[in-house]
Every structure is written in C-alpha cells, then in structure tokens.
Design a protein around this motif. Structure first.
Motif, PDB file in Angstrom:
ATOM      1  N   GLU A 106       0.889  -1.051   0.071  1.00  0.00           N
ATOM      2  CA  GLU A 106      -0.121   0.096  -0.064  1.00  0.00           C
ATOM      3  C   GLU A 106       0.799   1.315   0.060  1.00  0.00           C
ATOM      4  O   GLU A 106       0.309   2.340  -0.379  1.00  0.00           O
ATOM      5  N   GLN A 107       2.109   1.267   0.523  1.00  0.00           N
ATOM      6  CA  GLN A 107       2.907   2.582   0.645  1.00  0.00           C
ATOM      7  C   GLN A 107       4.232   2.413  -0.250  1.00  0.00           C
ATOM      8  O   GLN A 107       4.474   3.673  -0.679  1.00  0.00           O
ATOM      9  N   LEU A 108       4.784   1.328  -0.646  1.00  0.00           N
ATOM     10  CA  LEU A 108       6.075   1.164  -1.072  1.00  0.00           C
ATOM     11  C   LEU A 108       6.125   0.451  -2.351  1.00  0.00           C
ATOM     12  O   LEU A 108       7.124   0.024  -2.981  1.00  0.00           O
ATOM     13  N   PHE A 109       4.879   0.070  -3.044  1.00  0.00           N
ATOM     14  CA  PHE A 109       4.831  -1.022  -4.093  1.00  0.00           C
ATOM     15  C   PHE A 109       5.885  -0.430  -5.052  1.00  0.00           C
ATOM     16  O   PHE A 109       6.652  -1.549  -5.655  1.00  0.00           O
ATOM     17  N   GLU A 110       5.500   0.634  -5.695  1.00  0.00           N
ATOM     18  CA  GLU A 110       6.187   0.924  -6.849  1.00  0.00           C
ATOM     19  C   GLU A 110       7.705   1.021  -6.673  1.00  0.00           C
ATOM     20  O   GLU A 110       8.465   0.510  -7.631  1.00  0.00           O
ATOM     21  N   GLN A 111       8.180   1.497  -5.742  1.00  0.00           N
ATOM     22  CA  GLN A 111       9.629   1.534  -5.422  1.00  0.00           C
ATOM     23  C   GLN A 111      10.139   0.130  -5.152  1.00  0.00           C
ATOM     24  O   GLN A 111      11.080  -0.373  -5.692  1.00  0.00           O
ATOM     25  N   VAL A 112       9.331  -0.947  -4.526  1.00  0.00           N
ATOM     26  CA  VAL A 112       9.934  -2.209  -4.318  1.00  0.00           C
ATOM     27  C   VAL A 112       9.881  -2.883  -5.537  1.00  0.00           C
ATOM     28  O   VAL A 112      10.746  -3.661  -5.986  1.00  0.00           O
ATOM     29  N   ALA A 113       8.762  -2.704  -6.496  1.00  0.00           N
ATOM     30  CA  ALA A 113       8.768  -3.433  -7.630  1.00  0.00           C
ATOM     31  C   ALA A 113       9.817  -3.108  -8.415  1.00  0.00           C
ATOM     32  O   ALA A 113      10.341  -3.932  -9.169  1.00  0.00           O
ATOM     33  N   ASP A 114      10.226  -1.942  -8.675  1.00  0.00           N
ATOM     34  CA  ASP A 114      11.426  -1.513  -9.462  1.00  0.00           C
ATOM     35  C   ASP A 114      12.974  -2.176  -8.847  1.00  0.00           C
ATOM     36  O   ASP A 114      13.486  -2.448  -9.692  1.00  0.00           O
ATOM     37  N   LEU A 115      12.682  -2.210  -7.751  1.00  0.00           N
ATOM     38  CA  LEU A 115      14.016  -2.701  -6.952  1.00  0.00           C
ATOM     39  C   LEU A 115      14.224  -4.260  -7.357  1.00  0.00           C
ATOM     40  O   LEU A 115      15.227  -4.797  -7.842  1.00  0.00           O
ATOM     41  N   LEU A 116      13.066  -5.110  -7.300  1.00  0.00           N
ATOM     42  CA  LEU A 116      12.652  -6.478  -7.717  1.00  0.00           C
ATOM     43  C   LEU A 116      13.014  -6.501  -9.161  1.00  0.00           C
ATOM     44  O   LEU A 116      13.548  -7.740  -9.338  1.00  0.00           O
ATOM     45  N   HIS A 117      12.590  -5.559 -10.030  1.00  0.00           N
ATOM     46  CA  HIS A 117      12.953  -5.920 -11.195  1.00  0.00           C
ATOM     47  C   HIS A 117      14.356  -5.558 -11.454  1.00  0.00           C
ATOM     48  O   HIS A 117      14.779  -6.493 -12.406  1.00  0.00           O
ATOM     49  N   GLY A 118      15.107  -4.856 -10.986  1.00  0.00           N
ATOM     50  CA  GLY A 118      16.506  -4.657 -10.963  1.00  0.00           C
ATOM     51  C   GLY A 118      17.236  -6.040 -10.593  1.00  0.00           C
ATOM     52  O   GLY A 118      18.356  -6.638 -11.272  1.00  0.00           O
ATOM     53  N   LEU A 119      16.717  -6.677  -9.435  1.00  0.00           N
ATOM     54  CA  LEU A 119      17.319  -7.865  -9.120  1.00  0.00           C
ATOM     55  C   LEU A 119      17.169  -8.999 -10.179  1.00  0.00           C
ATOM     56  O   LEU A 119      17.884  -9.774 -10.521  1.00  0.00           O
TER      57      LEU A 119
END
Length: 495
Positions: free
Chosen positions: A201-214
């Motif tokens: 709910e609060q950090l999805f876009e940021q975390v999704a981008d980082l996971l994509h980088g992984l």
C-alpha cells in the motif's frame, strides 16, 4: 650416452623458448584430448557420454539450447546420458524409471547448494544456499509454517481483493497479452501476502522497481560467474542493498510497535530457530533474504502457469473453458458468490486445467543436484549405470512430461488425463511440475489457490478469444513462459 646427451643439449639450444612452450602445450593438449576420448569410451557402468569434440563438444551442444540437447541425447542414448561441459560433467536422468534417487535422496547424497549457489548475491547472505543444510532446513520449516491450511485461508481474501480490483480497471473489451497482465497481477498479490501490507500500500512502486533490478541481474552468465563485475550485477547489488534497507524499516516498526499482519513477513518476524543458532529469532537481513527467495521461487512460475492455463482454456472451449464455466455456476450455487478457501478447494475442473497447463509447460526446464556420493540407476530397458560422485545431475520436467509412454498423446491439452479413472499422474515421479520427493515445492497449495482465485474472477466476468495461434514456449528465457500471444477479452454479466 654422453654423445646422446650432448646432441640433446645442442638441439635444445637451437629451440627458442616460444617454440619450446608451443611444443609442450601441443603435447599436453594432445594428451588431454586422447585421455578424454579414452574416458568417454571406456567400457563399464558409467552412463554413455554425449560430447563429440572433447572439451568443447558439450559447450557447443548447450549453446544450441537445452531442449535440442535433451531431444538429441534422449534419441541417441535413452534415459541416462552424460554431457561433459569443460571441466564438469552433467548427467541427465529422464523419466520416472531413473529419477527416484534424484528426488528422494537427502542433501548428504544429492545436494542443491553446489548448483544453486549462484543465487546467493540475489537472496543475500545467511539464507538458503549460503548456509549449511541444517540451517536451510529450519528456514524452509519457517516458510512451511506460513503455508498451513489456517494461514492459507487468510491469504485467499487478499488474492480475491487484488484480482477483483485489477480486472475492474479493464474496459468492456480490449486486446491483451496474458503473460504481461498476469505478471503484473501476481506481483501485486505476492506483495500483499508475502511482503506485507506496508509494502503493497505504501512502497509498492519502489519495491517493484528494485525487484525488477534484481530480476535483470539473473542472466545466463550469472549461473557460472555470479560475481562478475558487469552492469546488471552491479545494479543487482545496489537493488539488493536498498531492499534490505526498506524491509529493515518495516520489520523494526512491526517489532517495536507490536503491530501484526496476516502475511508471510509476519511469520518470519515471529519465527525462531529450534535446533540451530541458539534458538534465536531471524535477523532483519535473514528475513529480507527469505522474502526475496520466496518471491523469486513463486512469482514467475505462478504468473507463467496462470498464462498457459488461460491460453489453453481459450483454445479448447469445449474441453476446458465451458466445463470450467459450468463448474463456477455450481460453486456459486453451493458456496455463494464469495471466493472462500473451501470454494476454491472444490474447483476440481479448474484444478485439472491448471495442472495440465503445468504438465505441458513447466516453468523450469531443468532442475539440478550435485552428486556427493556415487549412485546407480536402472533404465526401463534393464541397463544399470553408476553416476559418479561429483557429477551435476539434471532432470527435466518439460521433457519428461512429453514422454508418450507416461502421458498418452502428450502434446495434446487434455485435462481429463488427471481425472478418474485415468489419473495418469499417479505413477511415481511421472508428474514433476512442482518437483517431487524431499524437494517438492512447498508453495504448491499457495500457487493453486492464487491461480484459481484469478481464473475464478475471470471465468465469472469475461470471455476470451485467441487472436494468434497457441504460442510456442520461449526456451531462451531463464523461466520458460509463452511467447507473445494476443487475446481479445469481452466483459459479460456475472454468472
């Protein structure tokens, strides 16, 4: 003798150092070449060797794609054969007759760490393949406890919430690609049920981008050189560090505030080691690593299986789609419109549709182990081979599922093969879409519920039409999904 020594000395004086090095190297390479030929053709109980040109033949065969290698090796040698790759040997075991030891043996005999330790930079230190077996066993136990029946019941409403909200944004009709859509949706459901409400709910876009980088940091060369200083690896390491900081803050807040949620993150926060590490709780770094490992284990595999299920149901209206729609009507009559754990568990037709899609296209072409001890296997023709210690041993769900002696007309989508009285999957180690034995996927019930939730919403609200033929599998990817396929959707009234 003195004259011979003098002549040899004169000859050496006439040979330059580069000539001497070249000559010695040539002799050494020739000796290695002949030695490999003799080793490959040495009679005995070792599996037959499929290489061709010593030292480079195996690399050439792998470079043409694992599927062709499997096809040609099986056609030539049958269920057991070895492909030398540079200084290593990969022994393939194809089919249920030769694979029991692969799936049943403990890690003291068939180990995962030596072949999957390339994941360590992605998952992080202190978890899964960066720890000894007894620690890894405890960490897997913690995840298993997050997937008990009572906990799975709490995840179902979250699956439904994400699916209904996602598809509510679709128009009345349009053209989509299942693979793209389900990749997005499964990431959302994984974020809510695995990574936590705060992240969703609060950090999805940021975390999704980082996971994509992984994810981008996992390329074929990573398997052999995971620490190679290339751009995608440097980005992977930056993303991993930032994810650790984000999850660390969420974990500390929950621990300090006493706030609790119904998700896998909470399970890891509450968990404690039992027989190792002094019975302590998991550190923030360990929790982060386990969350990433769980996400990587399930995100791509679930989204790909969801996609193949839809493609095959849309392409087989009479055999798969219409029976699944009729089942939804019966489920609504019995359970109401809510998608509960019990309602999803009753969906046997949809379950078989999913399983058949997974049989035809398992996401992982190869699963591997490292032989820490020699073992013997007996093929269906009665021949017995001894696989030596030190071999990398590989099984292929994709190729094994296409054996006509195991599954009738294997290239045909036929969900009824899993229904009584046929039940073709009942032969041990015939269906290995979720692995088998000691290392069977512990998240398979989670995956089925997730995929059933998604397709229940779609079956009740949409019709689909393939605008392209059923696509081929993309064997160039690390995880085997469908190539692009356009699908037209049309919204209709609820059942």
């Amino acid at each position: 003798m003195a004259e011979l020594t003098a002549e040899l000395s004169d000859l050496l004086e006439k040979i330059s150092l580069p000539q001497l090095v070249l000559g010695a190297s040539t002799v050494l390479l020739l000796a290695l070449f002949v030695g490999r030929l003799l080793f490959n053709n040495f009679p005995g109980k070792r599996p037959p060797v499929y290489e061709g040109i010593p030292y480079v033949g195996g690399l050439i065969k792998f470079s043409k794609g694992p599927w062709k290698l499997l096809h040609d090796g099986y056609a030539k040698f049958g269920e057991v054969f070895t492909v030398p790759v540079a200084h290593k040997r990969v022994t393939f075991l194809i089919g249920p007759d030769v694979s029991p030891h692969f799936f049943k043996a403990g890690d003291d005999e068939m180990s995962q760490s030596e072949v999957y330790d390339f994941n360590v930079p992605t998952f992080g230190p202190g978890v899964v393949f960066d720890v000894e077996q007894k620690v890894r066993t405890e960490q897997f136990r913690m995840f298993t406890e997050a997937l008990t029946k009572n906990r799975l019941k709490t995840y179902v409403p979250q699956f439904n919430k994400e699916a209904e909200e996602y598809f509510a944004k679709w128009g009345d009709e349009g053209i989509i690609d299942f693979k793209d859509e389900f990749s997005k949706l499964v990431t959302l459901t994984a974020a809510r049920t695995l990574l936590g409400r705060e992240v969703r709910e609060q950090l999805f876009e940021q975390v999704a981008d980082l996971l994509h980088g992984l994810d981008e940091g996992m390329v074929p060369i990573s398997v052999f050189f995971p620490y190679l200083p290339i751009p995608v690896h440097r980005k992977r390491d930056r993303c991993r560090k930032e994810l650790s900081n984000i999850f660390g803050k969420v974990i500390r807040h929950r621990r300090e505030s006493g706030h609790r949620e119904e998700d896998v993150l909470q399970q890891f926060i509450d968990a404690r080691y039992q027989n190792v590490n002094g019975g302590r709780a998991l550190t923030e770094e360990e929790i982060t690593g386990l969350l990433i490992a769980v996400l990587f284990a399930g995100q791509h595999t679930s989204s790909i299986t969801t996609s193949w299920t839809g493609i095959f149901m849309a392409a087989n209206k009479e055999k798969a789609w219409l029976p699944a729609v009729e089942e939804q009507k019966a489920i609504v009559a019995k359970h109401g419109t809510s998608l509960s754990f019990e309602a999803l568990s009753d969906m046997e037709v949809l379950h078989r549709n999913i399983t058949e899609a997974l049989r035809m296209h398992p996401p992982l072409l190869l699963v591997m182990r490292y032989a820490k001890k020699p073992f013997s296997v007996t093929a269906s023709d009665g021949k017995t081979y001894v696989v030596p210690k030190g071999d990398i041993v590989a099984a292929s769900p994709n190729f094994s599922h296409m054996l006509p002696q195991i599954f009738k007309n294997p290239e045909k989508y036929d969900p009824d093969r899993f229904a009584p009285p046929r039940e073709e999957q009942n032969r041990p180690y015939s269906f290995i879409g979720f692995g088998a034995g000691r290392h069977a996927c512990i998240g398979q019930n989670f995956a089925y519920l997730q995929i059933k939730s998604i397709w229940s919403v779609l079956l009740r609200n949409f019709e689909f039409e393939l605008l392209d033929p059923v696509p081929d599998a993309d064997y160039e990817s690390m995880v085997i999904g469908p190539k692009s396929c356009r699908v037209k959707f049309t919204r209709r009234k609820l059942l």
